[in-house]
Write an enzyme that holds these catalytic residues in place. Sequence first.
Site, PDB file in Angstrom:
ATOM      1  N   HIS A 140       0.838  -1.201   0.000  1.00  0.00           N
ATOM      2  CA  HIS A 140       0.000   0.000   0.000  1.00  0.00           C
ATOM      3  C   HIS A 140       0.875   1.254   0.000  1.00  0.00           C
ATOM      4  CE1 HIS A 140      -3.180  -2.820   1.143  1.00  0.00           C
ATOM      5  NE2 HIS A 140      -4.039  -1.881   0.771  1.00  0.00           N
ATOM      6  N   LYS A 185      -0.706   4.943   4.697  1.00  0.00           N
ATOM      7  CA  LYS A 185      -1.645   4.033   5.376  1.00  0.00           C
ATOM      8  C   LYS A 185      -1.190   3.830   6.819  1.00  0.00           C
ATOM      9  CE  LYS A 185      -3.848  -0.488   4.822  1.00  0.00           C
ATOM     10  NZ  LYS A 185      -5.177   0.046   5.133  1.00  0.00           N
TER      11      LYS A 185
HETATM   12  P1  NAP Z   1      -7.052   9.514   4.095  1.00  0.00           P
HETATM   13  O1  NAP Z   1      -6.747  10.126   2.783  1.00  0.00           O
HETATM   14  O2  NAP Z   1      -6.060   9.683   5.231  1.00  0.00           O
HETATM   15  O3  NAP Z   1      -8.476  10.072   4.566  1.00  0.00           O
HETATM   16  C1  NAP Z   1      -8.975   9.945   5.869  1.00  0.00           C
HETATM   17  C2  NAP Z   1      -9.773  11.204   6.127  1.00  0.00           C
HETATM   18  O4  NAP Z   1     -10.467  11.060   7.367  1.00  0.00           O
HETATM   19  C3  NAP Z   1      -8.899  12.463   6.238  1.00  0.00           C
HETATM   20  O5  NAP Z   1      -9.455  13.480   5.456  1.00  0.00           O
HETATM   21  C4  NAP Z   1      -8.984  12.788   7.734  1.00  0.00           C
HETATM   22  O6  NAP Z   1      -8.849  14.181   7.955  1.00  0.00           O
HETATM   23  C5  NAP Z   1     -10.386  12.315   8.027  1.00  0.00           C
HETATM   24  N1  NAP Z   1     -10.641  12.137   9.447  1.00  0.00           N
HETATM   25  C6  NAP Z   1      -9.793  11.763  10.425  1.00  0.00           C
HETATM   26  N2  NAP Z   1     -10.434  11.732  11.594  1.00  0.00           N
HETATM   27  C7  NAP Z   1     -11.715  12.098  11.352  1.00  0.00           C
HETATM   28  C8  NAP Z   1     -12.871  12.272  12.160  1.00  0.00           C
HETATM   29  N3  NAP Z   1     -12.821  12.066  13.472  1.00  0.00           N
HETATM   30  N4  NAP Z   1     -14.017  12.645  11.560  1.00  0.00           N
HETATM   31  C9  NAP Z   1     -14.081  12.846  10.244  1.00  0.00           C
HETATM   32  N5  NAP Z   1     -13.026  12.724   9.410  1.00  0.00           N
HETATM   33  C10 NAP Z   1     -11.859  12.351   9.979  1.00  0.00           C
HETATM   34  O7  NAP Z   1      -7.284   7.948   3.958  1.00  0.00           O
HETATM   35  P2  NAP Z   1      -7.910   7.164   2.714  1.00  0.00           P
HETATM   36  O8  NAP Z   1      -6.828   6.624   1.861  1.00  0.00           O
HETATM   37  O9  NAP Z   1      -9.003   7.969   2.111  1.00  0.00           O
HETATM   38  O10 NAP Z   1      -8.532   5.914   3.478  1.00  0.00           O
HETATM   39  C11 NAP Z   1      -9.567   6.066   4.431  1.00  0.00           C
HETATM   40  C12 NAP Z   1      -9.822   4.715   5.091  1.00  0.00           C
HETATM   41  O11 NAP Z   1     -10.353   3.824   4.103  1.00  0.00           O
HETATM   42  C13 NAP Z   1      -8.577   4.013   5.654  1.00  0.00           C
HETATM   43  O12 NAP Z   1      -8.918   3.296   6.806  1.00  0.00           O
HETATM   44  C14 NAP Z   1      -8.182   3.034   4.553  1.00  0.00           C
HETATM   45  O13 NAP Z   1      -7.492   1.906   5.060  1.00  0.00           O
HETATM   46  C15 NAP Z   1      -9.556   2.645   4.065  1.00  0.00           C
HETATM   47  N6  NAP Z   1      -9.631   2.138   2.694  1.00  0.00           N
HETATM   48  C16 NAP Z   1     -10.603   1.230   2.473  1.00  0.00           C
HETATM   49  C17 NAP Z   1     -10.807   0.764   1.207  1.00  0.00           C
HETATM   50  C18 NAP Z   1     -11.922  -0.233   0.991  1.00  0.00           C
HETATM   51  O14 NAP Z   1     -12.093  -0.678  -0.154  1.00  0.00           O
HETATM   52  N7  NAP Z   1     -12.669  -0.595   2.013  1.00  0.00           N
HETATM   53  C19 NAP Z   1      -9.997   1.192   0.149  1.00  0.00           C
HETATM   54  C20 NAP Z   1      -9.015   2.141   0.394  1.00  0.00           C
HETATM   55  C21 NAP Z   1      -8.847   2.622   1.684  1.00  0.00           C
HETATM   56  P3  NAP Z   1      -7.368  14.798   8.316  1.00  0.00           P
HETATM   57  O15 NAP Z   1      -6.475  14.380   7.212  1.00  0.00           O
HETATM   58  O16 NAP Z   1      -7.619  16.253   8.393  1.00  0.00           O
HETATM   59  O17 NAP Z   1      -6.986  14.182   9.638  1.00  0.00           O
END
Ligand code: NAP
Length: 258
Positions: free
Chosen positions: A147, A151
Amino acid sequence: MVIKVAIAGPRGRMGKQAVATLIKNNEFLLVSVLDHKNEERFLEHDIPVFTSLEELIYHTKPDVLVDLTVPSCVFEHTITALENGVRPVIGTTGFTDLQLEEVRKKVEEKEIGCIIAPNFSIGAVLMMKFSQMAAKYLTDIEIIEMHHDQKVDAPSGTALKTAQMINDVRESFEQGHTDEKELIEGARGANISGMHIHSVRLPGLVAHQQVLLGGEGQLLTLRHDSFDRTSFMSGIVLSINEIMKHNTLIYGLEKLIL
Ligand code: NAP
């Protein structure tokens, strides 16, 4: 019926893509987003932003909450949504077994559906299923998941889910030499029931996984690559539609498509 949806984590890499997907889909109405930065209105879309999930639910009454945030807050979001009659569609990874059990109990108490899908990509779900099928015959297995370097959890939810699915068909045993020693801690990766999982984190990667199944004189490699986050969107759309018809905890997209 138009399904009213709220998204938690709309500024993130997955969240941005999900916002774009839902906005152009007439089956859904994006009623609000949950962020921890309050910008009052979200980007150019004029969607209300809340920092409290209770207030978001009270004011905008979504049917479904799509959570794409971080492991530290997703459990609380899931329980709060269920408590308030909102169906969670959870993409955020990092749930512990104990937390999954708590969610299951809450779903049973409230009798509304919840989907937790460590991977929304149809191809990845097929890779997991094929690995499970192959593991009946080739029982020495190593998983290499790769990844992007931002992550926060390791191993990935997909790798854990793959190992759990394999565990359903494979007897637990320690692979490799009985006298094996790690000269550097972690060299053999994480150990689940004797299988090993290795986590690679590098810039440039999105989400990739190989399952290596070794046998006498042979190796089967099953590999899936998500090259960009659009690969997850059809799974999110499917989950939002499906969760309106269920009242149980569905853990893994494969429960819906296979
Ligand atoms: P990311 O770019 O770091 O996005 C996470 C977002 O959540 C950031 O904008 C962060 O804001 C925000 N956040 C943090 N704490 C929060 C809160 N208390 N309330 C509301 N928003 C909050 O991560 P990503 O790549 O989009 O991935 C997000 C999640 O999805 C991860 O757990 C990843 O492992 C998972 N994922 C799942 C799949 C699937 O198919 N299921 C695929 C890809 C990723 P700040 O940056 O301002 O802290």
